[in-house]
Design an enzyme around this catalytic site. Structure first.
Site, PDB file in Angstrom:
ATOM      1  N   VAL A   1     -54.343 -42.334 -16.526  1.00 55.34           N
ATOM      2  CA  VAL A   1     -54.932 -42.818 -17.786  1.00 55.34           C
ATOM      3  C   VAL A   1     -54.972 -41.700 -18.827  1.00 55.34           C
ATOM      4  CG1 VAL A   1     -56.926 -43.898 -18.869  1.00 55.34           C
ATOM      5  CG2 VAL A   1     -56.323 -44.473 -16.511  1.00 55.34           C
ATOM      6  N   MET A   2     -55.333 -40.505 -18.412  1.00 58.35           N
ATOM      7  CA  MET A   2     -55.376 -39.379 -19.367  1.00 58.35           C
ATOM      8  C   MET A   2     -53.982 -39.126 -19.943  1.00 58.35           C
ATOM      9  SD  MET A   2     -58.419 -37.870 -19.693  1.00 58.35           S
ATOM     10  CE  MET A   2     -58.148 -36.151 -20.059  1.00 58.35           C
ATOM     11  N   GLY A   3     -52.965 -39.108 -19.063  1.00 64.22           N
ATOM     12  CA  GLY A   3     -51.595 -38.848 -19.522  1.00 64.22           C
ATOM     13  C   GLY A   3     -51.128 -39.926 -20.480  1.00 64.22           C
TER      14      GLY A   3
ATOM     15  N   VAL B   1     -50.730 -33.839 -14.574  1.00 64.14           N
ATOM     16  CA  VAL B   1     -50.742 -34.244 -13.156  1.00 64.14           C
ATOM     17  C   VAL B   1     -51.979 -33.619 -12.510  1.00 64.14           C
ATOM     18  CG1 VAL B   1     -48.225 -34.460 -13.039  1.00 64.14           C
ATOM     19  CG2 VAL B   1     -49.310 -32.293 -12.441  1.00 64.14           C
TER      20      VAL B   1
ATOM     21  N   SER C   1     -60.620 -31.524 -22.905  1.00 62.52           N
ATOM     22  CA  SER C   1     -61.950 -32.083 -22.658  1.00 62.52           C
ATOM     23  C   SER C   1     -62.196 -33.302 -23.526  1.00 62.52           C
ATOM     24  CB  SER C   1     -63.038 -31.042 -22.942  1.00 62.52           C
ATOM     25  OG  SER C   1     -64.308 -31.614 -22.657  1.00 62.52           O
TER      26      SER C   1
ATOM     27  N   GLY D   1     -62.472 -36.579 -21.763  1.00 61.61           N
ATOM     28  CA  GLY D   1     -62.229 -37.753 -20.908  1.00 61.61           C
ATOM     29  C   GLY D   1     -61.121 -38.632 -21.475  1.00 61.61           C
TER      30      GLY D   1
ATOM     31  N   LYS E   1     -62.258 -23.737 -20.286  1.00 68.35           N
ATOM     32  CA  LYS E   1     -62.519 -25.117 -19.844  1.00 68.35           C
ATOM     33  C   LYS E   1     -63.411 -25.119 -18.617  1.00 68.35           C
ATOM     34  CE  LYS E   1     -62.077 -29.625 -19.385  1.00 68.35           C
ATOM     35  NZ  LYS E   1     -62.948 -30.072 -18.285  1.00 68.35           N
TER      36      LYS E   1
ATOM     37  N   HIS F   1     -66.804 -24.439 -19.810  1.00 63.13           N
ATOM     38  CA  HIS F   1     -67.264 -25.696 -20.464  1.00 63.13           C
ATOM     39  C   HIS F   1     -67.865 -26.614 -19.405  1.00 63.13           C
ATOM     40  CE1 HIS F   1     -66.532 -30.000 -21.173  1.00 63.13           C
ATOM     41  NE2 HIS F   1     -66.847 -29.737 -22.430  1.00 63.13           N
ATOM     42  N   ASN F   2     -67.176 -26.757 -18.282  1.00 65.79           N
ATOM     43  CA  ASN F   2     -67.661 -27.658 -17.239  1.00 65.79           C
ATOM     44  C   ASN F   2     -68.908 -27.125 -16.537  1.00 65.79           C
ATOM     45  OD1 ASN F   2     -65.363 -29.078 -17.983  1.00 65.79           O
ATOM     46  ND2 ASN F   2     -65.033 -29.802 -15.891  1.00 65.79           N
TER      47      ASN F   2
ATOM     48  N   GLU G   1     -71.553 -28.055 -18.800  1.00 67.95           N
ATOM     49  CA  GLU G   1     -71.687 -29.520 -18.673  1.00 67.95           C
ATOM     50  C   GLU G   1     -72.580 -29.859 -17.481  1.00 67.95           C
ATOM     51  OE1 GLU G   1     -67.868 -31.739 -18.619  1.00 67.95           O
ATOM     52  OE2 GLU G   1     -68.595 -32.562 -16.742  1.00 67.95           O
ATOM     53  N   TYR G   2     -72.326 -29.222 -16.356  1.00 73.21           N
ATOM     54  CA  TYR G   2     -73.139 -29.474 -15.157  1.00 73.21           C
ATOM     55  C   TYR G   2     -74.604 -29.131 -15.438  1.00 73.21           C
ATOM     56  CZ  TYR G   2     -69.387 -29.919 -11.568  1.00 73.21           C
ATOM     57  OH  TYR G   2     -68.336 -30.329 -10.778  1.00 73.21           O
TER      58      TYR G   2
ATOM     59  N   ARG H   1     -83.574  -0.863   0.494  1.00 74.19           N
ATOM     60  CA  ARG H   1     -82.160  -0.674   0.875  1.00 74.19           C
ATOM     61  C   ARG H   1     -81.930   0.769   1.322  1.00 74.19           C
ATOM     62  NH1 ARG H   1     -78.789  -0.655  -3.021  1.00 74.19           N
ATOM     63  NH2 ARG H   1     -76.938  -1.337  -1.911  1.00 74.19           N
TER      64      ARG H   1
ATOM     65  N   HIS I   1     -78.750   3.598   1.303  1.00 72.67           N
ATOM     66  CA  HIS I   1     -77.808   3.289   0.216  1.00 72.67           C
ATOM     67  C   HIS I   1     -78.075   4.102  -1.036  1.00 72.67           C
ATOM     68  CE1 HIS I   1     -75.972   0.157   2.522  1.00 72.67           C
ATOM     69  NE2 HIS I   1     -77.113  -0.467   2.708  1.00 72.67           N
TER      70      HIS I   1
END
Ligand code: 6PG
Length: 466
Positions: free
Chosen positions: A14-16, A73, A127, A129, A180, A183-184, A187-188, A442, A448
């Site tokens: 659908v996007m393509g 794809v 981006s 959808g 991108k 961006h996601n 978004e989350y 530590r 350390h």
């Protein structure tokens, strides 16, 4: 001979399909190819001006040179397969664009492979959808600048148009797919923040879902104006035809994820950049997936159903907490891109990222105007929370935010994103943190070493000695 087509698109999901139509609707001549030829037949049966190709040879021969090929794809092996099948057919100077949600490290590998053969490679974060693909996506482009110059007019034409095309060249190789990914991650974080507000208002304040939809509508008419706030209003209004109940109340509370938000958290940990609200959102999805265990645990150890006192002005306070958590989500995303710019040599233009995110993409929001201004005023801004305008806004929101967290704790309703945002806000502004004790422990068990305030160098102490 029919003149070569301006662009060839591979992958008629659908996007393509929508992207192909978007290019066509902007006057570009398009040839399309899909591994399953039937899909190509069906598509061109509805859109006869678009030229079908049933072999890659046919596809490549249909394009004007230097060729422009757009891959839509599924991210992963399918992209490598498409490139492998194409590479023998492409010529020096041709441009291949990958518009899938590919991991930026895969894009790094592919661009160096193809550049060796003189093929220009661009990783394009798309981006917005399916609707965005058709009417105007946000396009985050990375890769060979020469390749971008050959396609920029077309990409800018089909992009969403807000203060100019929501399409920008963001840096070499994987820079576009990196932005991108971030961006996601944002978004989350924002989706989780909105989900927590919904939870507090329904399970906490016992409001009906339609009442919450109205509250979200008010918020969307104000400072919280954003695509995600707008669609949250819509999904809460939808009723389930079968039961007549709000559809959202019939949906199983187990979140899925394709992985782009997780990649952001993984990369932030690799780069040592704190993104606690994004991490909290990924973890919240993981916790939601443990539905069966959660049901069992609730039987064993029931959460005290404390209908904590959420005073009448709780909703107003919550709006402040949501706004602050959204600001922290963007702050963490830009902070991470700043680290990546150095680590990967991307030199990402943050002002332009803010500008193109104003339209087309899932995290488009009114507050991006202020974010744009912040980076226009100071291109080297370390963190959004120290931009004067945002510092002032956050100071005003502080009380509402803290009250919301306090009341949520009393109500036993988990708010991992809103809470993580507040700890990030406090932590980043703490000139002192208890890491001195961490260093001492530590050094005791791992020798350390540690640094001191009062003198330079690396120290170690035999802590057992008197
Ligand atoms: C976009 C969306 C898109 C995808 C989401 C969903 O920018 O248009 O982010 O890329 O629909 O990433 O992915 P999750 O399954 O990871 O939530």
């Amino acid at each position: 001979v029919v003149a070569g087509k301006d662009l060839g698109l591979i992958g008629l999901g659908v996007m393509g399909q929508n992207l192909a139509l978007n290019f066509h609707n902007h006057g570009y001549s398009i040839a399309v190819y899909n591994r399953t030829g039937q899909k190509t037949k069906d598509f061109v049966a509805k859109h006869s001006e678009i030229v079908p190709a049933y072999t890659l040879r046919e596809f490549v021969d249909a394009l004007s040179t230097p060729r422009r090929v757009f891959l839509m794809v599924t991210a992963g092996a399918a992209v490598d397969a498409a490139i492998d099948n194409l590479s023998g057919l492409l010529a020096h100077g041709d441009v291949v664009m990958d518009g899938g949600n590919s991991h930026f490290k895969d894009t790094e590998r592919r661009s160096s492979d193809l550049e060796k053969r003189g093929v220009r490679y661009l990783g394009v974060g798309v981006s917005g959808g399916e609707d965005g693909a058709l009417r105007g996506p946000c396009l985050m482009v990375g890769g060979a600048m020469e390749g971008y110059e050959h396609v920029s007019e077309m990409l800018r034409a089909i992009a969403a148009q807000v203060d100019g095309p929501c399409c920008e060249y963001l840096g070499p190789r994987g820079a576009g797919h990196y932005v991108k990914m971030v961006h996601n991650g944002i978004e989350y974080a924002i989706i989780q923040t909105i989900a927590e507000a919904y939870d507090l208002l329904t399970r906490g304040k016992k409001l009906s879902i339609s009442a919450v939809s109205k509250i979200f509508k008010q918020w969307n008419d104000g400072e919280l104006n954003s695509f995600l706030m707008e669609i949250a209003t819509l999904v809460l209004k939808k009723s389930d035809p079968g039961t007549g109940k709000p559809l959202v109340s019939m949906i199983l509370d187990r979140a899925k994820q394709k992985g782009t938000g997780k990649w952001t958290s993984q990369n932030a940990l690799d780069l040592g950049t704190p993104t606690p609200t994004i991490d909290a959102a990924v973890t919240a999805r993981n916790l939601s997936a443990l539905k069966n265990e959660r049901v069992k645990a609730a039987e064993v150890s029931k959460l005290p159903r404390r209908t904590s006192s959420m005073p009448n002005n709780f909703t107003g306070k919550l709006a402040g907490a949501v706004r602050a958590s959204m600001i922290m989500s963007y702050a963490q995303g830009f902070h991470l891109m700043r680290a990546a710019s150095v680590e990967y040599g991307y030199d990402i233009p943050f002002r332009e990222v803010a500008r193109i995110w104003k339209g087309g993409c899932i995290i488009r929001a009114k507050m991006l105007d202020s974010i744009y201004r912040a980076f226009r005023a100071n291109a080297d801004l370390a963190n959004l929370m120290i931009d004067p305008e945002f510092a002032g806004i956050l100071t005003k929101l502080d009380g509402k935010w803290r009250d919301t967290v306090r009341m949520a704790k009393g109500s036993t309703i988990p708010i991992p994103a809103i809470n993580a945002s507040l700890d990030y806000y406090d932590g980043y502004r703490s000139e002192r943190l208890p890491a001195n004790l961490i260093q001492a422990l530590r050094d005791l068990f791992g020798a350390h070493g540690y640094e001191r305030y009062d003198k330079a160098g690396e120290f170690h102490t035999d802590w057992a000695s008197s």
